[in-house]
Design a protein around this motif. Structure first.
Motif, PDB file in Angstrom:
ATOM      1  N   CYS A  36      -7.342   2.705   3.598  1.00  0.00           N
ATOM      2  CA  CYS A  36      -7.838   1.739   2.621  1.00  0.00           C
ATOM      3  C   CYS A  36      -7.467   0.288   2.974  1.00  0.00           C
ATOM      4  N   ARG A  37      -6.594   0.091   3.954  1.00  0.00           N
ATOM      5  CA  ARG A  37      -6.248  -1.271   4.359  1.00  0.00           C
ATOM      6  C   ARG A  37      -6.825  -1.604   5.741  1.00  0.00           C
ATOM      7  N   THR A  38      -7.764  -0.770   6.188  1.00  0.00           N
ATOM      8  CA  THR A  38      -8.395  -1.044   7.489  1.00  0.00           C
ATOM      9  C   THR A  38      -9.554  -2.021   7.333  1.00  0.00           C
ATOM     10  N   ASP A  39      -9.955  -2.621   8.445  1.00  0.00           N
ATOM     11  CA  ASP A  39     -11.097  -3.551   8.439  1.00  0.00           C
ATOM     12  C   ASP A  39     -12.369  -2.847   7.998  1.00  0.00           C
ATOM     13  N   TRP A  40     -12.557  -1.662   8.493  1.00  0.00           N
ATOM     14  CA  TRP A  40     -13.784  -0.906   8.191  1.00  0.00           C
ATOM     15  C   TRP A  40     -13.909  -0.618   6.692  1.00  0.00           C
ATOM     16  N   TYR A  41     -12.804  -0.267   6.045  1.00  0.00           N
ATOM     17  CA  TYR A  41     -12.829   0.027   4.606  1.00  0.00           C
ATOM     18  C   TYR A  41     -13.227  -1.211   3.813  1.00  0.00           C
ATOM     19  N   TYR A  42     -12.626  -2.347   4.112  1.00  0.00           N
ATOM     20  CA  TYR A  42     -12.937  -3.573   3.368  1.00  0.00           C
ATOM     21  C   TYR A  42     -14.355  -4.051   3.656  1.00  0.00           C
ATOM     22  N   CYS A  43     -14.880  -3.746   4.862  1.00  0.00           N
ATOM     23  CA  CYS A  43     -16.272  -4.087   5.148  1.00  0.00           C
ATOM     24  C   CYS A  43     -17.227  -3.277   4.283  1.00  0.00           C
ATOM     25  N   LEU A  44     -16.876  -2.010   4.019  1.00  0.00           N
ATOM     26  CA  LEU A  44     -17.763  -1.128   3.263  1.00  0.00           C
ATOM     27  C   LEU A  44     -17.621  -1.299   1.749  1.00  0.00           C
ATOM     28  N   PHE A  45     -16.406  -1.511   1.288  1.00  0.00           N
ATOM     29  CA  PHE A  45     -16.176  -1.461  -0.163  1.00  0.00           C
ATOM     30  C   PHE A  45     -15.780  -2.805  -0.773  1.00  0.00           C
ATOM     31  N   SER A  46     -15.424  -3.773   0.057  1.00  0.00           N
ATOM     32  CA  SER A  46     -15.059  -5.077  -0.510  1.00  0.00           C
ATOM     33  C   SER A  46     -15.398  -6.205   0.461  1.00  0.00           C
ATOM     34  N   PRO A  47     -16.664  -6.284   0.895  1.00  0.00           N
ATOM     35  CA  PRO A  47     -17.025  -7.331   1.859  1.00  0.00           C
ATOM     36  C   PRO A  47     -17.045  -8.720   1.202  1.00  0.00           C
ATOM     37  N   ARG A  48     -16.650  -9.716   1.988  1.00  0.00           N
ATOM     38  CA  ARG A  48     -16.640 -11.073   1.453  1.00  0.00           C
ATOM     39  C   ARG A  48     -17.160 -12.084   2.486  1.00  0.00           C
ATOM     40  N   ARG A  49     -16.815 -11.893   3.734  1.00  0.00           N
ATOM     41  CA  ARG A  49     -17.221 -12.849   4.768  1.00  0.00           C
ATOM     42  C   ARG A  49     -18.473 -12.350   5.502  1.00  0.00           C
ATOM     43  N   ILE A  50     -19.084 -13.268   6.220  1.00  0.00           N
ATOM     44  CA  ILE A  50     -20.335 -12.941   6.931  1.00  0.00           C
ATOM     45  C   ILE A  50     -20.122 -11.788   7.900  1.00  0.00           C
ATOM     46  N   GLY A  51     -19.012 -11.827   8.642  1.00  0.00           N
ATOM     47  CA  GLY A  51     -18.728 -10.761   9.598  1.00  0.00           C
ATOM     48  C   GLY A  51     -18.621  -9.409   8.932  1.00  0.00           C
ATOM     49  N   ALA A  96      -5.159  -6.971  -4.176  1.00  0.00           N
ATOM     50  CA  ALA A  96      -4.024  -7.679  -3.567  1.00  0.00           C
ATOM     51  C   ALA A  96      -4.169  -7.686  -2.037  1.00  0.00           C
ATOM     52  N   GLY A  97      -4.629  -6.549  -1.497  1.00  0.00           N
ATOM     53  CA  GLY A  97      -4.883  -6.485  -0.056  1.00  0.00           C
ATOM     54  C   GLY A  97      -5.973  -7.459   0.360  1.00  0.00           C
ATOM     55  N   ARG A  98      -6.995  -7.590  -0.530  1.00  0.00           N
ATOM     56  CA  ARG A  98      -8.077  -8.534  -0.230  1.00  0.00           C
ATOM     57  C   ARG A  98      -7.542  -9.962  -0.133  1.00  0.00           C
ATOM     58  N   ARG A  99      -6.641 -10.305  -1.091  1.00  0.00           N
ATOM     59  CA  ARG A  99      -6.066 -11.652  -1.065  1.00  0.00           C
ATOM     60  C   ARG A  99      -5.228 -11.860   0.195  1.00  0.00           C
ATOM     61  N   PHE A 136       0.831  -1.203   0.000  1.00  0.00           N
ATOM     62  CA  PHE A 136       0.000   0.000   0.000  1.00  0.00           C
ATOM     63  C   PHE A 136       0.872   1.263   0.000  1.00  0.00           C
ATOM     64  N   GLN A 137       1.978   1.215   0.737  1.00  0.00           N
ATOM     65  CA  GLN A 137       2.860   2.380   0.761  1.00  0.00           C
ATOM     66  C   GLN A 137       3.561   2.581  -0.577  1.00  0.00           C
ATOM     67  N   GLN A 138       3.961   1.467  -1.197  1.00  0.00           N
ATOM     68  CA  GLN A 138       4.643   1.573  -2.487  1.00  0.00           C
ATOM     69  C   GLN A 138       3.735   2.144  -3.562  1.00  0.00           C
ATOM     70  N   ASN A 139       2.458   1.813  -3.498  1.00  0.00           N
ATOM     71  CA  ASN A 139       1.504   2.309  -4.489  1.00  0.00           C
ATOM     72  C   ASN A 139       0.791   3.575  -4.027  1.00  0.00           C
ATOM     73  N   ARG A 140       1.282   4.158  -2.915  1.00  0.00           N
ATOM     74  CA  ARG A 140       0.754   5.421  -2.380  1.00  0.00           C
ATOM     75  C   ARG A 140      -0.770   5.362  -2.143  1.00  0.00           C
ATOM     76  N   VAL A 141      -1.220   4.209  -1.628  1.00  0.00           N
ATOM     77  CA  VAL A 141      -2.644   4.058  -1.281  1.00  0.00           C
ATOM     78  C   VAL A 141      -2.823   4.563   0.150  1.00  0.00           C
ATOM     79  N   PRO A 142      -3.879   5.400   0.381  1.00  0.00           N
ATOM     80  CA  PRO A 142      -4.105   5.908   1.738  1.00  0.00           C
ATOM     81  C   PRO A 142      -4.187   4.762   2.764  1.00  0.00           C
ATOM     82  N   ALA A 143      -3.689   5.028   3.959  1.00  0.00           N
ATOM     83  CA  ALA A 143      -3.616   3.998   5.001  1.00  0.00           C
ATOM     84  C   ALA A 143      -4.994   3.467   5.395  1.00  0.00           C
TER      85      ALA A 143
END
Length: 363
Positions: A130-145, A209-212, A121-128
């Motif tokens: 974007c790798r939080t749990d809350w971000y992936y829950c909102l924009f890339s959810p996959r699991r029940i939780g 990649a972060g999702r994986r 994420f730092q190498q690709n200058r992605v805001p920090a």
């Protein structure tokens, strides 16, 4: 029958003496009976006192024996409790060490994956954020939780906040609720769209990649949880080196069993032997007093029986000798004196006339 009496004065004097003697004997009988009752009460009191002393002494001594052994058993219980606590602590420590050992590879891999994700994420200058749990829950959810967290966020933004704001308004009108919902949709919906457009499309490869990486971390965490659960459920304690603790617990339990057996034996010996010795000793210390009281009672009983036999004979003698001439009502010293006076002053020549004269005077 009066022909058998030649001297009425002597007859009445003899009758008076016999009646007086009879009354004195009755007084002695009452006195002796009272003394015997008092002596018996003293004997009963003394016997009860001895019995109470024996009972209290036996109870106290038995209690002392039981308390002494109970103190030792209490110490054993405390030692056993501490020994079991040390064993449980050693077992818990062994389980923690085993969990740490068997899950260490997964934890280390997760640590590296998190570091890898941060680096990517730092190498690709992605805001920090974007790798939080809350971000992936909102924009890339996959699991029940994650879907649950997304649903909860939507509830808060589009139900909790609008309704809460509406209830805080002093004058509640449907129009105000419509306006509040419009503002919330505009603000929260706009933020969601803006953040999604600026990050999800722009950094799609990095986020994927972060999702994986996150999926791999989650898989490792499931393995850690499963391994931890299996270890905690494992009943085989041999691998935790608890033998010394088991030996200590067995030693304490054996010692307590011996103490309990000795307590039972001591109480049984006390009940069958020592109790009788104590009873004999206490009884012996009061024997002289008890014997004296018993002898006194026996002596008074004999005297009373003898006096009662004598009194019975005297009663029959008075009845046979004088009662047949005078009747029971005149067998008192006062009336006999009155009859004597009547005979002596010549008013009556015999007993019948004297009795008639007495009755006339006292009619």
């Amino acid at each position: 029958m009066e022909q058998g009496i030649t001297d009425y004065t002597a007859f009445l004097t003899e009758a008076k003496q016999a009646v007086t003697d009879l009354q004195e004997m009755e007084l002695r009988e009452n006195a002796l009976s009272g003394q015997l009752k008092q002596s018996r009460r003293q004997l009963e009191t003394e016997e009860k006192s001895v019995a109470d002393q024996i009972s209290q002494t036996v109870k106290r001594r038995a209690g002392d024996i039981a308390a002494s052994y109970d103190r030792e058993l209490g110490k054993g219980q405390e030692q056993l409790k501490k020994a079991k606590a040390r064993r449980e602590k050693a077992k818990s420590q062994g389980i923690r060490e085993r969990i740490a050992e068997e899950t260490g590879a997964f934890r280390e891999e997760n640590r590296k994956l998190k570091l890898q994700m941060k680096t990517v994420f730092q190498q690709n200058r992605v805001p920090a954020f974007c790798r939080t749990d809350w971000y992936y829950c909102l924009f890339s959810p996959r699991r029940i939780g994650e879907f649950g967290a997304l649903f909860l966020t939507l509830l808060v933004c589009f139900l909790g906040i609008p309704c809460g704001s509406y209830l805080l308004i002093p004058q509640q009108k449907p129009l105000y609720l419509v306006v509040i919902y419009f503002v919330c949709i505009l603000v929260f919906g706009g933020l969601y769209v803006v953040v999604g457009n600026r990050t999800k499309d722009r950094y799609a490869d990095t986020i994927k990649a972060g999702r994986r990486i996150r999926d791999q971390i989650h898989a490792n965490e499931k393995k850690i949880s499963r391994t931890t659960r299996e270890i905690r459920r494992d009943r085989n304690e041999a691998i935790y080196n608890l033998q010394k603790h088991d030996d200590e617990i067995a030693r304490i339990e054996h010692s307590m069993s011996e103490t309990a057996a000795k307590k039972k034996e001591a109480l049984n010996t006390f009940e069958t032997v020592t109790k009788n010795i104590l009873s004999d000793e206490i009884t012996a210390s009061h024997r002289d007093r008890l014997e004296l009281l018993r002898e006194t009672c026996e002596f008074q009983e004999r005297e009373l029986r003898s006096l009662q036999e004598e009194l019975k004979s005297k009663n029959l003698l008075v009845t046979d000798r004088f009662g047949t001439y005078l009747g029971r009502e005149f067998l008192t010293p006062a009336r006999l004196d009155a009859l004597l006076e009547i005979i002596r002053d010549g008013t009556a020549a015999n007993l019948s006339e004297a009795i008639e004269e007495y009755k006339k005077r006292h009619a």
